[in-house]
Design a protein around this motif. Structure first.
Motif, PDB file in Angstrom:
ATOM      1  N   VAL A 135     -26.714 -22.755 -34.212  1.00 55.11           N
ATOM      2  CA  VAL A 135     -27.670 -23.839 -33.958  1.00 55.11           C
ATOM      3  C   VAL A 135     -27.260 -25.083 -34.740  1.00 55.11           C
ATOM      4  O   VAL A 135     -27.281 -26.204 -34.212  1.00 55.11           O
ATOM      5  N   LEU A 136     -26.866 -24.907 -35.994  1.00 60.57           N
ATOM      6  CA  LEU A 136     -26.490 -26.052 -36.821  1.00 60.57           C
ATOM      7  C   LEU A 136     -25.218 -26.719 -36.297  1.00 60.57           C
ATOM      8  O   LEU A 136     -25.123 -27.949 -36.264  1.00 60.57           O
ATOM      9  N   ARG A 137     -24.251 -25.905 -35.861  1.00 60.87           N
ATOM     10  CA  ARG A 137     -23.022 -26.501 -35.311  1.00 60.87           C
ATOM     11  C   ARG A 137     -23.323 -27.224 -34.015  1.00 60.87           C
ATOM     12  O   ARG A 137     -22.782 -28.314 -33.752  1.00 60.87           O
ATOM     13  N   ASP A 209     -17.977 -23.179 -29.181  1.00 58.09           N
ATOM     14  CA  ASP A 209     -17.723 -22.699 -27.817  1.00 58.09           C
ATOM     15  C   ASP A 209     -18.970 -22.993 -26.986  1.00 58.09           C
ATOM     16  O   ASP A 209     -20.017 -22.387 -27.185  1.00 58.09           O
ATOM     17  N   LEU A 210     -18.843 -23.931 -26.052  1.00 58.06           N
ATOM     18  CA  LEU A 210     -19.965 -24.339 -25.211  1.00 58.06           C
ATOM     19  C   LEU A 210     -19.847 -23.755 -23.804  1.00 58.06           C
ATOM     20  O   LEU A 210     -20.469 -24.243 -22.858  1.00 58.06           O
ATOM     21  N   THR A 211     -19.060 -22.713 -23.649  1.00 57.76           N
ATOM     22  CA  THR A 211     -18.869 -22.107 -22.339  1.00 57.76           C
ATOM     23  C   THR A 211     -20.193 -21.584 -21.790  1.00 57.76           C
ATOM     24  O   THR A 211     -20.975 -20.969 -22.514  1.00 57.76           O
ATOM     25  N   GLY A 216     -23.193 -20.896 -27.360  1.00 53.29           N
ATOM     26  CA  GLY A 216     -23.232 -22.333 -27.625  1.00 53.29           C
ATOM     27  C   GLY A 216     -24.325 -23.072 -26.871  1.00 53.29           C
ATOM     28  O   GLY A 216     -25.126 -23.802 -27.475  1.00 53.29           O
ATOM     29  N   PRO A 217     -24.406 -22.944 -25.540  1.00 50.63           N
ATOM     30  CA  PRO A 217     -25.470 -23.640 -24.806  1.00 50.63           C
ATOM     31  C   PRO A 217     -26.868 -23.222 -25.239  1.00 50.63           C
ATOM     32  O   PRO A 217     -27.785 -24.050 -25.300  1.00 50.63           O
ATOM     33  N   THR A 218     -27.046 -21.944 -25.549  1.00 51.23           N
ATOM     34  CA  THR A 218     -28.353 -21.475 -26.023  1.00 51.23           C
ATOM     35  C   THR A 218     -28.706 -22.126 -27.351  1.00 51.23           C
ATOM     36  O   THR A 218     -29.859 -22.542 -27.581  1.00 51.23           O
ATOM     37  N   ALA A 219     -27.722 -22.247 -28.240  1.00 52.60           N
ATOM     38  CA  ALA A 219     -27.950 -22.888 -29.534  1.00 52.60           C
ATOM     39  C   ALA A 219     -28.306 -24.360 -29.351  1.00 52.60           C
ATOM     40  O   ALA A 219     -29.219 -24.885 -30.001  1.00 52.60           O
ATOM     41  N   ALA A 282     -22.415 -28.987 -19.513  1.00 53.08           N
ATOM     42  CA  ALA A 282     -23.555 -28.077 -19.644  1.00 53.08           C
ATOM     43  C   ALA A 282     -24.751 -28.631 -18.888  1.00 53.08           C
ATOM     44  O   ALA A 282     -24.909 -29.852 -18.744  1.00 53.08           O
ATOM     45  N   LEU A 283     -25.579 -27.721 -18.401  1.00 57.40           N
ATOM     46  CA  LEU A 283     -26.802 -28.066 -17.675  1.00 57.40           C
ATOM     47  C   LEU A 283     -27.962 -27.268 -18.282  1.00 57.40           C
ATOM     48  O   LEU A 283     -27.784 -26.123 -18.708  1.00 57.40           O
ATOM     49  N   PHE A 284     -29.138 -27.883 -18.282  1.00 50.32           N
ATOM     50  CA  PHE A 284     -30.314 -27.227 -18.854  1.00 50.32           C
ATOM     51  C   PHE A 284     -31.538 -27.525 -17.997  1.00 50.32           C
ATOM     52  O   PHE A 284     -31.606 -28.566 -17.329  1.00 50.32           O
ATOM     53  N   ARG A 285     -32.485 -26.602 -18.043  1.00 50.93           N
ATOM     54  CA  ARG A 285     -33.771 -26.804 -17.368  1.00 50.93           C
ATOM     55  C   ARG A 285     -34.865 -26.823 -18.433  1.00 50.93           C
ATOM     56  O   ARG A 285     -34.993 -25.883 -19.219  1.00 50.93           O
ATOM     57  N   LEU A 286     -35.639 -27.879 -18.445  1.00 55.47           N
ATOM     58  CA  LEU A 286     -36.722 -28.060 -19.420  1.00 55.47           C
ATOM     59  C   LEU A 286     -38.063 -27.968 -18.723  1.00 55.47           C
ATOM     60  O   LEU A 286     -38.272 -28.587 -17.679  1.00 55.47           O
ATOM     61  N   THR A 287     -38.967 -27.187 -19.301  1.00 55.81           N
ATOM     62  CA  THR A 287     -40.341 -27.114 -18.808  1.00 55.81           C
ATOM     63  C   THR A 287     -41.286 -27.362 -19.979  1.00 55.81           C
ATOM     64  O   THR A 287     -40.985 -27.032 -21.131  1.00 55.81           O
ATOM     65  N   PHE A 288     -42.434 -27.934 -19.681  1.00 55.07           N
ATOM     66  CA  PHE A 288     -43.434 -28.244 -20.697  1.00 55.07           C
ATOM     67  C   PHE A 288     -44.316 -27.028 -20.946  1.00 55.07           C
ATOM     68  O   PHE A 288     -44.785 -26.381 -19.997  1.00 55.07           O
TER      69      PHE A 288
END
Length: 335
Positions: A135-137, A209-211, A216-219, A282-288
């Motif tokens: 998470v910090l990286r 590693d952002l694969t 990485g993406p989860t962090a 990277a792609l992400f989905r954000l929900t409130f």
């Protein structure tokens, strides 16, 4: 508890009852003691006096005429920038409030160096107590330019300042068996190397590693969640995606300038050519958590976050986009 990012100066700051960072004289003096502001031997008397007085009283008023009277034009520019930064911090109750005011105003009068340092120390506050080096990286993307490092099918990110010297492609520890030789050697953050992050957190010399599908993406999603919660007092859930399939882009946020342009093209129904699509990292989905916090236009639909690299394989994330681009109503600061 492991400490991290000590060089950002978070230990020089106070905290208010809400957990926000309050500027202190010691924090300001650290800026006035920077090498760029240290008067050289041939500095004019005005510059020497100004520097001496601000190290004693870092909050004292400095008029524009006094800065204009400095003999060295480079010194004048340096002092204008650092005093504008100081005054921004002094006008607001917390550093978080100062940063929000700056990004919401759209003003770009502060050098990126100062903005990145402000993001750095605010993130240190938001992530206080975090015990996950991944998470910090990932959080380093918020305030450090990254370079995409080629390695088979992986998306590896190295700090641009560390790996972007004479040799743009450094040797990664996992590649050293190939016998390559370059100027820089970078360890890839992994379960085996994670414990070393605590001693190296101020060196920025570990690759991420952002694969898609990896840690990485989860962090990075966790960092963005904490960032939004800390600064906007809005709880969201963010999950990494492998690709955009038939999702309807009711609302999207580009996490960098290139992603915003790519998102605009998708918004208008344009299909991305392969070269453009390959730049999406990277792609992400954000929900409130509370759908009522979102603007009515969103109507409960998710928000998509896009992260891309530039044509020269660099990543310049703009964390302010997460604060100004989200469809949030009734914005209130957490601090």
């Amino acid at each position: 508890m492991n400490d991290f990012w000590i060089a950002c100066g978070h230990h020089l700051l106070d905290r208010d009852e809400g957990g926000g960072l309050r500027v202190t004289d010691d924090f300001l003096k650290a800026y006035f003691a920077r090498p760029e502001l240290m008067p050289p031997e041939d500095a004019c008397p005005v510059e020497r006096r100004l520097h001496r007085e601000l190290l004693v009283d870092p909050r004292q008023a400095v008029g524009a005429d006094e800065i204009a009277s400095l003999a060295d034009p480079d010194a004048r520019e340096n002092w204008q920038f650092v005093l504008a930064f100081r005054d921004l911090l002094l006008r607001h109750p917390t550093l978080e409030a100062a940063y929000l005011a700056s990004v919401r105003s759209g003003a770009s009068d502060l050098p990126p160096l100062f903005v990145n340092q402000l993001v750095h120390v605010i993130l240190r506050n938001a992530l206080d107590g975090c015990d996950d080096p991944f998470v910090l990286r990932a959080a380093e993307l918020f305030f450090r330019i990254q370079r995409v490092l080629p390695h088979e099918q992986a998306v590896l990110l190295g700090d641009e300042e560390i790996v972007g010297g004479r040799t743009p492609t450094p040797v990664l520890s996992l590649m050293s068996m190939l016998g390559a030789t370059t100027d820089a050697v970078v360890d890839v953050l992994s379960e085996e190397t994670a414990a070393a992050y605590w001693q190296r957190s101020d060196q920025f010399d570990m690759a991420l590693d952002l694969t898609a599908g990896g840690r990485g993406p989860t962090a990075l999603a966790q960092v963005m969640t904490r960032w939004i919660s800390h600064l906007l007092a809005v709880d969201v859930m963010i999950e990494p995606l492998r690709a955009l399939q038939d999702e309807k882009l009711t609302w999207y946020v580009g996490l960098d300038a290139d992603s915003t342009r790519l998102g605009d093209r998708l918004w208008h129904g344009e299909e991305l050519d392969q070269r453009s699509a390959d730049r999406v990292l990277a792609l992400f989905r954000l929900t409130f958590a509370d759908a009522n916090r979102a603007l009515d236009d969103v109507s409960g639909e998710p928000v998509y976050l896009i992260l891309s690299m530039t044509a020269d394989q660099k990543l310049r994330m703009k964390p302010q986009n997460l604060l100004t681009g989200l469809p949030v109503k009734g914005l209130e600061m957490a601090t």
